[in-house]
Design an enzyme around this catalytic site. Structure first.
Site, PDB file in Angstrom:
ATOM      1  N   GLU A   1       5.505 -34.111  -0.807  1.00  0.00           N
ATOM      2  CA  GLU A   1       4.294 -33.448  -1.275  1.00  0.00           C
ATOM      3  C   GLU A   1       4.664 -32.650  -2.528  1.00  0.00           C
ATOM      4  O   GLU A   1       5.787 -32.178  -2.665  1.00  0.00           O
ATOM      5  CB  GLU A   1       3.778 -32.514  -0.190  1.00  0.00           C
ATOM      6  CG  GLU A   1       3.237 -33.254   1.008  1.00  0.00           C
ATOM      7  CD  GLU A   1       1.942 -33.967   0.686  1.00  0.00           C
ATOM      8  OE1 GLU A   1       0.890 -33.327   0.663  1.00  0.00           O
ATOM      9  OE2 GLU A   1       1.994 -35.186   0.430  1.00  0.00           O
TER      10      GLU A   1
ATOM     11  N   HIS B   1       0.808  -1.213   0.000  1.00  0.00           N
ATOM     12  CA  HIS B   1       0.000   0.000   0.000  1.00  0.00           C
ATOM     13  C   HIS B   1       0.846   1.270   0.000  1.00  0.00           C
ATOM     14  O   HIS B   1       0.323   2.355  -0.177  1.00  0.00           O
ATOM     15  CB  HIS B   1      -0.994  -0.036   1.159  1.00  0.00           C
ATOM     16  CG  HIS B   1      -2.180  -0.902   0.843  1.00  0.00           C
ATOM     17  ND1 HIS B   1      -3.474  -0.456   0.900  1.00  0.00           N
ATOM     18  CD2 HIS B   1      -2.258  -2.187   0.434  1.00  0.00           C
ATOM     19  CE1 HIS B   1      -4.289  -1.437   0.544  1.00  0.00           C
ATOM     20  NE2 HIS B   1      -3.571  -2.501   0.272  1.00  0.00           N
TER      21      HIS B   1
ATOM     22  N   LYS C   1     -13.729  -7.837  -9.279  1.00  0.00           N
ATOM     23  CA  LYS C   1     -12.828  -8.695 -10.051  1.00  0.00           C
ATOM     24  C   LYS C   1     -12.201  -9.770  -9.161  1.00  0.00           C
ATOM     25  O   LYS C   1     -12.142 -10.940  -9.538  1.00  0.00           O
ATOM     26  CB  LYS C   1     -11.744  -7.841 -10.705  1.00  0.00           C
ATOM     27  CG  LYS C   1     -11.006  -8.581 -11.799  1.00  0.00           C
ATOM     28  CD  LYS C   1     -10.267  -7.617 -12.715  1.00  0.00           C
ATOM     29  CE  LYS C   1      -9.585  -8.396 -13.830  1.00  0.00           C
ATOM     30  NZ  LYS C   1      -9.044  -7.529 -14.870  1.00  0.00           N
TER      31      LYS C   1
END
Lengths: 218, 237, 399
Positions: free
Chosen positions: C283, C211, C239
């Site tokens: 994994e 930001h 969106k």
């Protein structure tokens, strides 16, 4: 860096056509509503998991058979049933007599066991299936401590229970005295006398439909 | 609305299962019968509770009767010796042997695998289990097998430690299905598949509901997004 | 601030201006008008992480971190705890979805140069998050105490031991002295929790950094005029919302219709310290790094290469010497980057196979290209590459 300084302040965008606003409001309300409903549905498995492994639908018939052949008059035996302490006492004639003494019954909140704290076959002056054998769930109806049993002594032949937490007093049949905080008599579990020496706890022959979950307070 | 939808939906599912049970036994139920009468003499179900069997539509009374027929450890008696009691619904079905050493002793040193997740951990799943059960055959005369092993064509080395567990007519199905070996093998693997994936039906049904909900929301958001962005596109190009 | 007719007043506002801060950062916040759907993946990662943390808390209520009870407590959650299987499925699926989101998010940053000045700290905090997520995922995978948990932990702890100087101490601190047992499992459980909550803290830094600089965009040029930007709400709320719905649909499809894709079946067998399962595969989200680990026939070398593959990412903002952010205007780098993504995917596939013959070759080529990209192409390509001309404004860019 300098890019930040260049950053323009956001402007209100292009004007919204009037007709569009109205329709968008309905649509956005529906979307926000559906989103909230979805979030609530998502919360369901999480909150449901807090119920743990309890399976109430199937019901658990927890039966225990207790051998009371070694229990002597005036003594009590403590067993565990559904995780609760259960007192089994063999009452002396003096104890039985005390249960019907008017000066004692006057001081009781519910001397006739009118409040549902026992199966129907224990709604009597001795709150048990047979007078000599008393069976009580040892959990004070005030705030859940285990009352201690005062065995009959030469001074007080009737025996009684007193709760160590807030001083509630019960007679030997688990009936609560008025001048103490506990509101109800001690619960009586469903009991069947299998023989003179064996007690089954968890099933009541005299009140087969009795469920311990239905009593006023455990 | 979604919130009440879920429990109501589950209740609906449950009644659906029970109704089926009243008509005829499902493969899982027959498979349970084979498990109970044959497999469970050696194989354990360490993670499954008796109560779980309601998931294949067994009645509470049937499950209670089964539980009562099995003994589970119950601490020690007054002499300090281990004692047992009939199982409760909340007990694990567990092993037919008191401990692993005794299980091995009874099975030539091998431990019969636990069934709880066998249809998951066995490569090929329930179908593989069915194949194994159906692949016992008379040993060719010239073949020498290691002691304590049995001819089975499902394995590369052509043998298995488990004696042929099933033969025709071994159990008498309650629903009258002929208990042929292939039938029993199929039923047992259906049962083991359920044991390894106990929530697969619920999973599919809830999944369809969730996808339907998201699809609707996607359409709504697509309309909304298009409407919002139309304004920018209009000025941009 | 752009609506002077509603000045921030009121009791709460004068004491703690969160309402106006929220309005400034999430309603009126100026976003480039041309962000593609690739800019949704940060929001996806946040949502996946939120679901992981919530489901993790509810799982923790029913989990017992001890070698004798861990496995059966997971079985209890899966079989007997009300809706426990669903909570666990959300948690297990969440890990994969989080990694998908993170990998796409990072790939997008690499492609559009979102790591370049002034967004270096955004990139660095993001890498910090990625490493924390990897630690949390590794620790979490050990908790069910299945065969893969146990042997995965064994392999990683031995790898840790091989790290010069600090390795043995780190391994010893993790194990608590007596091999992979009760003490170690308890520590790993705490580690899982601590990293999970640390991630929230780092996300705050990451979003704060975002930001300050604002979002990058597909052109890589900063918005200059009011025409170049749109307010976050309603443009990117709708969106992101639309993208999120699609993301959640994939997530739901995974946990409801393909639950077996998420787990290695071996982990449903309880840990057995005497028997290593036949094929140990990591994994999927660790597979590329696992392939790098095995690509060289040297214990320390493999460790250095796979640790280096992460470390090199931290230097990316300074390795890339091009003034142009977006690969869209760099015709050569564009292909080089595509090669990097392919190399990474190839490494992942190789990591799921035995490191012999073909797949070993693939891993080696993958490693070579990975390092080639970061250490050679990124710094030296700008010298030879002729960039395409940049647009002057974001107007007319696809919305």
């Amino acid at each position: 860096m300098t890019q930040d300084a260049d950053r323009p302040t956001p402007l209100p965008s292009c004007p919204v056509p009037g007709g569009g606003t109205r329709r968008r409001d309905v649509l956005s309300t529906v979307i926000v509503g559906a989103g909230c409903a979805g979030a609530c549905a998502l919360a369901y498995p999480f909150l449901d998991s807090l119920n743990g492994t309890k399976n109430t639908e199937l019901g658990e018939d927890d039966l225990i058979d207790v051998d009371i052949s070694t229990l002597r008059p005036g003594q009590q035996l403590v067993v565990t049933w559904r995780g609760w302490p259960v007192f089994i006492q063999r009452r002396t004639p003096e104890m039985l007599a005390s249960l019907r003494m008017v000066d004692i019954t006057q001081r009781l909140r519910d001397p006739d066991s009118k409040i549902l704290q026992q199966p129907r076959d224990a709604v009597n002056w001795h709150r048990s299936v047979v007078p000599e054998i008393g069976v009580l769930i040892g959990i004070c109806t005030h705030l859940g401590c285990v009352p201690s049993y005062a065995t009959p002594s030469p001074n007080d032949r009737s025996g009684k229970y007193s709760c160590p937490c807030h001083g509630s007093q019960f007679d030997v049949a688990g009936r609560v005295f008025k001048d103490a905080p506990a509101p109800y008599n001690l619960p009586v579990p469903p009991v069947t006398m299998l023989s003179a020496t064996h007690v089954r706890i968890g099933q009541s022959k005299g009140d087969p439909d009795f469920s311990i979950a239905s009593i006023q307070q455990i | 609305m979604k919130r009440i939808f879920f429990p109501a939906f589950l209740a609906f599912l449950a009644t659906g299962i029970c109704k089926n049970a009243a008509l005829a036994d499902t493969p899982q139920q027959r498979g349970f019968q084979v498990y109970r009468q044959v497999c469970s003499t050696c194989h354990s179900l360490d993670q499954v509770r008796f109560a779980d069997l309601s998931g294949i539509g067994l009645s509470v009374a049937d499950i209670k009767a089964y539980a009562a027929s099995r003994q589970v450890p119950d601490g020690v008696d007054d002499d300090g010796d281990p004692k047992t009691r009939p199982a409760h619904l909340s007990d694990l079905i567990g092993s037919p042997y008191p401990n692993e050493a005794m299980a091995r002793m009874a099975n030539h040193g091998d431990l019969p695998p636990d069934f709880s997740r066998l249809a998951m951990t066995e490569e090929g799943g329930a179908a593989r289990i069915e194949t194994i059960l159906r692949s016992y055959a008379p040993k060719p005369a010239d073949l020498v097998l290691p002691p304590g092993s049995y001819y089975n064509t499902a394995f590369a080395q052509n043998h298995i430690g488990m004696p042929p567990p099933l033969h025709d007519g071994q159990v008498k199905y309650v629903d009258g299905t002929a208990a042929t070996l292939p039938q029993m093998a199929q039923d047992v693997s259906a049962y083991l598949d359920w044991v390894a994936h106990p929530h697969s039906m619920e999973r599919t049904h809830i999944g369809l509901g969730v996808l339907a909900y998201l699809a609707v929301l996607t359409v709504l958001l697509a309309i909304m997004k298009r409407r919002v962005w139309k304004r920018v596109k209009g000025t941009g190009s | 601030m752009n609506e002077p007719n509603t000045p921030p007043t009121g009791w709460l506002e004068t004491r703690l201006p969160i309402v106006s801060a929220f309005r400034r950062e999430y309603v009126d916040f100026a976003m480039p008008r041309n962000l593609s759907y690739l800019w949704n993946f940060g929001a996806f990662a946040t949502i996946a992480l939120g679901l992981l943390i919530v489901s993790g808390i509810f799982l923790a209520l029913n989990y017992t971190p001890s070698p004798t009870e861990a496995f059966s407590s997971i079985e209890t959650i899966d079989r007997h705890v009300a809706s426990g299987w669903l909570v666990r499925a959300i948690h297990m699926g969440g890990v994969s979805m989080l990694f998908v989101a993170l990998y796409v998010h990072m790939a997008r940053s690499l492609y559009y140069g979102s790591y370049k000045a002034p967004r270096e700290l955004l990139w660095l905090t993001g890498l910090g998050l990625f490493i924390l997520v990897m630690i949390a995922a590794f620790a979490g995978y050990i908790l069910p105490w299945g065969q893969m948990s146990y042997w995965g932990a064994t392999v990683v702890i031995n790898a840790l031991n091989a790290v010069p100087l600090i390795g043995p101490s780190l391994a010893s601190w993790l194990l608590g002295g007596e091999g992979l047992g009760s003490v170690a499992l308890h520590r790993i459980y705490v580690l899982h929790f601590v990293t999970a909550f640390s991630i929230i803290g780092v996300i705050v830094l990451h979003v704060a950094a975002l930001h300050v600089t604002g979002s990058n965009n597909p052109t890589g040029i900063e918005p200059k005029t009011a025409e170049d930007v749109v307010p976050f709400h309603p443009y990117y709320t709708t969106k992101d919302g639309l993208g999120l719905c699609l993301f959640l649909m994939v997530y739901a499809a995974l946990i409801f219709f393909a639950p077996d894709l998420l787990t290695l079946a071996n982990n449903y067998a309880m840990a057995n310290p005497l028997v290593t399962p036949g094929d140990i595969t990591p994994e999927w989200y660790f597979a590329p790094f696992y392939a790098i680990l095995r690509a060289v026939p040297s214990k320390l070398g493999g460790l250095l290469l796979s640790a280096g593959s992460l470390a090199v990412l931290f230097a990316v903002p300074w390795l890339d010497r091009s003034p142009i952010r977006s690969a869209r205007y760099r015709p050569v780098l564009r292909w080089a980057l595509l090669g990097l993504f392919l190399a990474f995917i190839a490494l992942g596939v190789a990591g799921m196979h035995k490191p012999t013959g073909f797949w070993l070759g693939v891993s080696r080529l993958g490693v070579i290209y990975y390092y080639l990209y970061f250490l050679v192409l990124l710094p030296f390509l700008p010298r030879v590459e002729i960039p395409r001309s940049l647009p002057a404004t974001l107007r007319g860019e696809g919305a």
